[in-house]
Design a protein around this motif. Structure first.
Motif, short mmCIF file in Angstrom:
data_model
loop_
_atom_site.label_atom_id
_atom_site.label_comp_id
_atom_site.label_asym_id
_atom_site.label_seq_id
_atom_site.Cartn_x
_atom_site.Cartn_y
_atom_site.Cartn_z
N GLN A 81 85.09 46.60 118.51
CA GLN A 81 85.86 46.31 117.30
C GLN A 81 87.27 45.85 117.64
O GLN A 81 87.84 44.97 116.98
CB GLN A 81 85.95 47.56 116.41
CG GLN A 81 84.62 48.01 115.84
CD GLN A 81 84.71 49.39 115.20
OE1 GLN A 81 85.78 49.98 115.10
NE2 GLN A 81 83.57 49.92 114.76
N ARG A 82 87.83 46.44 118.69
CA ARG A 82 89.23 46.14 119.04
C ARG A 82 89.43 44.70 119.49
O ARG A 82 90.55 44.20 119.48
CB ARG A 82 89.72 47.13 120.10
CG ARG A 82 89.85 48.55 119.56
CD ARG A 82 90.24 49.56 120.65
NE ARG A 82 91.64 49.49 121.00
CZ ARG A 82 92.63 50.05 120.31
NH1 ARG A 82 92.36 50.72 119.21
NH2 ARG A 82 93.89 49.94 120.70
N VAL A 90 89.56 50.88 109.04
CA VAL A 90 89.10 51.08 110.42
C VAL A 90 89.09 52.56 110.76
O VAL A 90 89.70 53.38 110.06
CB VAL A 90 90.00 50.34 111.43
CG1 VAL A 90 90.00 48.84 111.17
CG2 VAL A 90 91.41 50.90 111.40
N GLU A 112 88.71 42.16 117.95
CA GLU A 112 89.25 41.43 116.80
C GLU A 112 90.45 42.12 116.19
O GLU A 112 91.34 41.47 115.64
CB GLU A 112 88.15 41.26 115.74
CG GLU A 112 86.92 40.55 116.28
CD GLU A 112 86.20 39.73 115.22
OE1 GLU A 112 86.30 40.08 114.03
OE2 GLU A 112 85.54 38.74 115.61
N LEU A 113 90.46 43.46 116.28
CA LEU A 113 91.55 44.20 115.63
C LEU A 113 92.89 44.01 116.33
O LEU A 113 93.93 43.82 115.69
CB LEU A 113 91.20 45.69 115.57
CG LEU A 113 90.07 46.07 114.61
CD1 LEU A 113 89.66 47.53 114.80
CD2 LEU A 113 90.50 45.81 113.16
N HIS A 169 91.28 54.42 116.04
CA HIS A 169 92.03 53.22 116.42
C HIS A 169 93.54 53.46 116.32
O HIS A 169 94.31 53.03 117.18
CB HIS A 169 91.64 52.03 115.54
CG HIS A 169 90.31 51.42 115.91
ND1 HIS A 169 90.03 50.96 117.17
CD2 HIS A 169 89.20 51.18 115.17
CE1 HIS A 169 88.80 50.47 117.20
NE2 HIS A 169 88.27 50.59 115.99
N TRP A 174 96.51 43.01 114.77
CA TRP A 174 97.70 43.88 114.78
C TRP A 174 98.89 43.19 115.46
O TRP A 174 100.02 43.27 115.00
CB TRP A 174 97.39 45.20 115.49
CG TRP A 174 96.47 46.12 114.73
CD1 TRP A 174 96.52 46.38 113.38
CD2 TRP A 174 95.38 46.89 115.26
NE1 TRP A 174 95.51 47.27 113.04
CE2 TRP A 174 94.81 47.61 114.18
CE3 TRP A 174 94.83 47.07 116.52
CZ2 TRP A 174 93.74 48.47 114.33
CZ3 TRP A 174 93.76 47.94 116.68
CH2 TRP A 174 93.22 48.63 115.60
#
Lengths: 200, 200
Positions: free
Chosen positions: A186-187, B147, A189-190, B151, A194
């Motif tokens: 997931q990270r 999310v 794209e996250l 995270h 951010w």
DNA sequence: TATTTTATTAATCATTCGATTAAATATTTT
DNA sequence: AAAATATTTAATCGAATGATTAATAAAATA
């Protein structure tokens, strides 16, 4: 003489390197025993010294490989001429998470060996100019941020690399290995999302 | 007399512990020699075993100290009942940056020793419930983020702790030691700001 | 094929390292 | 003061470890 290394030579040499990668990475230089490496690769102990002269020399080869792998995943992206800042951020997060999902112990290995013997390995990662004068840094400066561009670089690397450095602890909090990997996926794209927020 | 620096009124036991902290932290368990510790503390080698039984036992004490210091800076804040989520974020970033500016090698020491011998020290940091069931996590969940709350925790720790883990490399990029410290000081306010952005 | 070079093994060497011992010295208790 | 206990030292032990050696096997070369 026929200096071409024979298949068998290569095979033995490569068997030793393979075992050395594993043992050094698992235990670190100081705790790794040459006998462990010999046993792991199924060869006689003397062969290790026959091919690589010493534990130290063998380790230097492994370390060099690891450092190149770790920094080779980011330096080229930092210096791309054609991509945008946003594309570089996506590229770094993506390629690093892919690399570290496959080799989670890469950063902690490199960083802890440098810390244990800085006089020996500090020079190995002295990529100062290739980072500070990179296209990436220039693009960051162009944005006229209210904070030092280093903060952005540190945040990008921190959010991307830290979970793997802290994996021995974090994975206990999170639970199953698969859940950890899913979060990392997931990270990809996250993190770019951010970081882009920080650019405004 | 050896190179023992402060031969103050410290008890023999405390002189040994002091030297053990330094030598173990600098070189790691495997590369540390009991003779180094004896020389550093200006005592006879046999005294180390007289007071602490073995290198292993002495190390366990140092490790326990370090782990408690590292996690003692965050666990209490995570579980505060009265403070808001935002206040906790500010507290964690602030107290961690203060702690790590004074002891930059704390995280890499603890994490690399856990990685080198996970079977021995993994249990030491098994604070699963104290984190996952903390007030901090409850407060995160209440925000109904898109999310996983993990995270946010990873980002907070990554942005805060990573610069110190990567200090041997990063400080070369940044330049003088003072500049590194100045950046870290700025981050005490910047990190909470960035994290809050992620909560919307 | 004969000879030289390369690869491999078992044995062992020299050091290092953690730990112990026995004797000496200091401190505390009686 | 004497006895008992605690601390400190020098010497050393035994195991572990990196490295080497001498002999043998395999491969390459002439």
């Amino acid at each position: 003489m026929a200096k071409g290394k024979k298949d068998l030579d290569l095979s033995t040499e490569e068997k030793i390197m393979e075992a050395a990668r594993k043992v050094f990475t698992e235990k670190g230089y100081a705790a790794a025993r040459t006998r462990d490496i010999a046993e792991e690769s199924g060869i006689n102990l003397a062969l290790l010294n026959y091919y690589f002269r010493s534990k130290e020399k063998l380790f230097e080869l492994v370390m060099l490989e690891r450092v190149n792998k770790l920094f080779g995943a980011i330096i080229p992206i930092l210096n791309e001429e054609s991509s945008s800042l946003e594309e570089k951020i996506e590229g770094i997060a993506g390629s690093y998470i892919d690399l570290l999902t496959e080799h989670p112990d890469l950063p902690i290995f490199v960083l802890s060996e440098i810390r244990n013997r800085p006089e020996k390995f500090a020079a190995l990662v002295n990529a100062r100019d290739r980072v500070t004068k990179s296209v990436f840094m220039k693009q960051l400066i162009e944005r006229k941020l209210s904070v030092s561009p280093f903060h952005i670089l540190i945040n990008l690397l921190g959010m991307t690399v830290f979970p793997f450095v802290g994996k021995p602890v974090l994975s206990k909090l999170i639970g199953k290995e698969a859940e950890f990997d899913e979060l990392m996926k997931q990270r990809k794209e996250l993190i770019p999302m951010w970081i882009k927020m920080m650019l405004n």
